[in-house]
Scaffold this motif. Structure first.
Motif, PDB file in Angstrom:
ATOM      1  N   LYS A   1     -12.436   7.290 -10.401  1.00 31.70           N
ATOM      2  CA  LYS A   1     -11.684   7.350  -9.151  1.00 31.70           C
ATOM      3  C   LYS A   1     -10.298   6.743  -9.353  1.00 31.70           C
ATOM      4  O   LYS A   1     -10.155   5.665  -9.910  1.00 31.70           O
ATOM      5  CB  LYS A   1     -12.428   6.596  -8.053  1.00 31.70           C
ATOM      6  N   PHE A   2      -9.297   7.470  -8.866  1.00 30.80           N
ATOM      7  CA  PHE A   2      -7.908   7.072  -9.033  1.00 30.80           C
ATOM      8  C   PHE A   2      -7.242   6.973  -7.669  1.00 30.80           C
ATOM      9  O   PHE A   2      -7.490   7.792  -6.782  1.00 30.80           O
ATOM     10  CB  PHE A   2      -7.176   8.106  -9.895  1.00 30.80           C
ATOM     11  N   ALA A   3      -6.394   5.958  -7.484  1.00 34.70           N
ATOM     12  CA  ALA A   3      -5.643   5.843  -6.228  1.00 34.70           C
ATOM     13  C   ALA A   3      -4.284   5.222  -6.494  1.00 34.70           C
ATOM     14  O   ALA A   3      -4.133   4.339  -7.335  1.00 34.70           O
ATOM     15  CB  ALA A   3      -6.418   5.004  -5.218  1.00 34.70           C
ATOM     16  N   THR A   4      -3.291   5.721  -5.766  1.00 33.76           N
ATOM     17  CA  THR A   4      -1.976   5.098  -5.728  1.00 33.76           C
ATOM     18  C   THR A   4      -1.447   5.283  -4.313  1.00 33.76           C
ATOM     19  O   THR A   4      -2.175   5.710  -3.412  1.00 33.76           O
ATOM     20  CB  THR A   4      -1.030   5.698  -6.792  1.00 33.76           C
ATOM     21  N   MET A   5      -0.182   4.956  -4.089  1.00 31.17           N
ATOM     22  CA  MET A   5       0.369   5.104  -2.743  1.00 31.17           C
ATOM     23  C   MET A   5       1.848   5.440  -2.822  1.00 31.17           C
ATOM     24  O   MET A   5       2.512   5.197  -3.831  1.00 31.17           O
ATOM     25  CB  MET A   5       0.180   3.818  -1.932  1.00 31.17           C
ATOM     26  N   ALA A   6       2.345   6.010  -1.750  1.00 28.88           N
ATOM     27  CA  ALA A   6       3.781   6.224  -1.577  1.00 28.88           C
ATOM     28  C   ALA A   6       4.229   5.321  -0.445  1.00 28.88           C
ATOM     29  O   ALA A   6       3.732   5.426   0.674  1.00 28.88           O
ATOM     30  CB  ALA A   6       4.072   7.683  -1.244  1.00 28.88           C
ATOM     31  N   LEU A   7       5.138   4.408  -0.751  1.00 28.33           N
ATOM     32  CA  LEU A   7       5.592   3.419   0.222  1.00 28.33           C
ATOM     33  C   LEU A   7       7.111   3.430   0.258  1.00 28.33           C
ATOM     34  O   LEU A   7       7.760   3.285  -0.774  1.00 28.33           O
ATOM     35  CB  LEU A   7       5.083   2.026  -0.170  1.00 28.33           C
ATOM     36  N   ALA A   8       7.702   3.614   1.431  1.00 27.98           N
ATOM     37  CA  ALA A   8       9.159   3.608   1.556  1.00 27.98           C
ATOM     38  C   ALA A   8       9.528   3.495   3.026  1.00 27.98           C
ATOM     39  O   ALA A   8       8.702   3.746   3.908  1.00 27.98           O
ATOM     40  CB  ALA A   8       9.768   4.871   0.950  1.00 27.98           C
ATOM     41  N   GLY A   9      10.779   3.143   3.276  1.00 28.29           N
ATOM     42  CA  GLY A   9      11.229   2.970   4.649  1.00 28.29           C
ATOM     43  C   GLY A   9      10.858   1.591   5.163  1.00 28.29           C
ATOM     44  O   GLY A   9       9.750   1.109   4.910  1.00 28.29           O
ATOM     45  N   THR A  10      11.761   0.951   5.856  1.00 25.79           N
ATOM     46  CA  THR A  10      11.538  -0.417   6.338  1.00 25.79           C
ATOM     47  C   THR A  10      12.146  -0.597   7.714  1.00 25.79           C
ATOM     48  O   THR A  10      13.239  -0.108   7.992  1.00 25.79           O
ATOM     49  CB  THR A  10      12.180  -1.446   5.377  1.00 25.79           C
ATOM     50  N   GLN A  11      11.415  -1.299   8.575  1.00 31.79           N
ATOM     51  CA  GLN A  11      11.983  -1.820   9.811  1.00 31.79           C
ATOM     52  C   GLN A  11      11.223  -3.074  10.201  1.00 31.79           C
ATOM     53  O   GLN A  11      10.112  -3.331   9.733  1.00 31.79           O
ATOM     54  CB  GLN A  11      11.955  -0.784  10.940  1.00 31.79           C
ATOM     55  N   LYS A  12      11.835  -3.897  11.048  1.00 38.09           N
ATOM     56  CA  LYS A  12      11.196  -5.135  11.477  1.00 38.09           C
ATOM     57  C   LYS A  12      10.012  -4.837  12.396  1.00 38.09           C
ATOM     58  O   LYS A  12      10.064  -3.917  13.214  1.00 38.09           O
ATOM     59  CB  LYS A  12      12.196  -6.032  12.210  1.00 38.09           C
ATOM     60  N   PHE A  13       8.953  -5.628  12.238  1.00 32.87           N
ATOM     61  CA  PHE A  13       7.817  -5.532  13.145  1.00 32.87           C
ATOM     62  C   PHE A  13       8.167  -6.274  14.428  1.00 32.87           C
ATOM     63  O   PHE A  13       8.509  -7.457  14.412  1.00 32.87           O
ATOM     64  CB  PHE A  13       6.573  -6.147  12.502  1.00 32.87           C
ATOM     65  N   GLN A  14       8.089  -5.555  15.560  1.00 34.43           N
ATOM     66  CA  GLN A  14       8.418  -6.153  16.857  1.00 34.43           C
ATOM     67  C   GLN A  14       7.276  -5.968  17.848  1.00 34.43           C
ATOM     68  O   GLN A  14       7.485  -5.704  19.026  1.00 34.43           O
ATOM     69  CB  GLN A  14       9.722  -5.540  17.385  1.00 34.43           C
TER      70      GLN A  14
END
Length: 352
Positions: free
Chosen positions: A175-188
């Protein structure tokens, strides 16, 4: 009392190497403690142990704490009372104008079709009145439960600490897993915010590139049951990111081939990878060292989990070197990119 916290404190006082980490959304601490300060490097990624790799892994390889040479401890985390350290922080070095200039240069290169996206970073140095290693690590653990949180020390390399939201690779059996992570904003307070077109496009670039690379047969990776999840919002401390999970069953599970294909990811380098990395090395004008490298446990018979080294700090004498960056695309605004890096420094500053 915690055996692990006492052990890493003792290792640190004796100037002996150690790493202690906790995976996202888990309660178990794992520590590797070394008996001497011998440095072991590994570029094959075939030995069992804990690896700590720099941004330029292809040149320098990774440091490994070999499992066979270390005492490996595991312990469930209790709700320890965290001693509050009143620490005054004063900024020694910050580079607003040079970072804005760097981002503008990146935007210009995108306009000239050198690449689609580049991730540009900087280092902010703050002076500490004191550092209580265990208390600082505890605060990081309890504040960032959905991140991979670690403290890593080797007397010949230095002391690093971080809380990273990005998984590079998980391998368990086939089993293989990775992720795509991008974009940022403050948690409000809202876990379902509105995302701008710039962030959506930036994230889609990352998804498309990762998928194209791991499906490229020239990279030697053969996947079955390949799936990409819907994009969703993920929280990492005081920040929110766009995220998609990528999974499959892998026939040829050569870890080095996977790392070579995925690292550095578009979330920390850019795309196309080669052109973006060249721009970074020629224009950032400082060494990322282990920031945007990767770290984690390699296990040949059980689960291997590697994470991208983000939201991290290097401690040098009485100074904290905080590493931060952000993705630059054609739609980027250099002042907003600067402000995004300021928001990201709060991850570390809040626990210092």
């Amino acid at each position: 009392m915690s055996i692990i916290f006492d052990k890493i404190s003792d290792q640190f006082s004796k100037n002996l190497p150690f790493v202690c980490s906790r995976k996202p959304n888990e309660e178990k601490l794992v520590a590797y403690t070394c008996k001497d300060s011998t440095l072991h490097y590994d570029s094959s990624l075939e030995s069992e142990g804990f690896v700590f790799a720099p941004f330029e892994f292809d040149i320098n390889g990774s440091i490994i704490f070999l499992k066979r040479d270390c005492e490996v401890l595991e312990e469930e985390i209790d709700e320890h009372v965290i001693k509050k350290i009143e620490n005054s922080l004063s900024v020694v070095y910050s580079d607003k104008n040079s970072h804005i200039d760097l981002v503008n240069k990146g935007i210009k290169a995108i306009e000239n079709n050198h690449f689609k996206k580049v991730v540009l970073s900087r280092k902010e140095i703050v002076e500490l009145s004191k550092l209580d290693l265990v208390s600082t690590f505890k605060r990081l653990l309890f504040q960032y439960k959905n991140a991979m949180v670690y403290v890593w020390f080797h007397p010949k390399v230095g002391l690093w600490m971080g809380a990273t939201p990005e998984r590079l690779i998980t391998l368990e059996e086939k089993k293989f897993a990775t992720m795509a992570l991008a974009g940022t904003q403050k948690f409000q307070g809202n876990l379902d915010p509105i995302w701008g077109e710039k962030e959506k496009k930036e994230h889609q670039y990352v998804v498309d590139y990762i998928v194209s690379q791991i499906q490229n047969k020239e990279n030697g990776i053969v996947l079955e049951d390949f799936k990409v999840s819907e994009t969703y919002t993920a929280r990492a401390g005081s920040l929110l990111h766009l995220k998609a999970d990528i999974t499959g069953r892998i026939q040829n599970s050569n870890l080095k081939s996977l790392v070579k294909t995925l690292h550095p990811t578009p979330a920390v380098c850019g795309l196309p990878k080669k052109a973006a990395k060249q721009f970074i090395l020629e224009n950032e004008n400082y060494s990322r060292n282990y920031y945007t490298g990767f770290l984690g446990e390699i296990n040949t018979t059980t689960k291997t989990e590697l994470f991208v080294n983000l939201r991290c700090v290097e401690f040098v004498n009485q100074h904290a070197h905080i590493y931060v960056g952000g993705g630059v695309t054609l739609k980027s605004d250099s002042l907003k990119e600067w402000k995004e890096t300021l928001a990201k420094t709060q991850t570390i500053k809040s626990i210092l």
